[in-house]
Enzyme design. Sequence first.
Site: not given
Ligand code: NI
Length: 160
Positions: A46, A51, A91-92, A133-134, A137
Amino acid sequence: MAIRNIRTLGDEALYKVCKPVTEMTGKLSAMIDDMFDTMYEAGGVGLAAPQIGARKRLFVIDVGFEEPDPHVFINPEILEREGEQTGTEGCLSVPGKHGVVTRPQKVKVRALDRDMKEFTLEAEDLFARAICHEYDHLDGHLYTELVQGPLQDDVEREEE
Ligand code: NI
């Protein structure tokens, strides 16, 4: 299509409340393509617009195993949350780390797709986790706020 730079922990773009998307433009459509490319390249499931530094309520997810299963969520709303799952999350924007987070087992989401058409979707397991999670963000929150116990280094996990 291009790989975008993923913002990491400490970058102010990650801590802002994002703004609703009002129209689909060529530029935004290209950004969505870039988000998929960037996510696949980084090995994530995701990626949310903040991000890559875009303050927009938009994220992409692909939790497909054997076949790609790309989903775009624009202006998403989580309508229902059901049950609990506790598991490892990363998480990236927090490279090299993971931690244990409890999330709903199932969610029901309403959003717009990339044609700005409304859809409602029910998701469970990893897909539900990724959506939560997304979604966080978009409100400037990271999973690190929810981690139970310390953040772990990915290297340690491989050694276990
Ligand atoms: Ni993330």
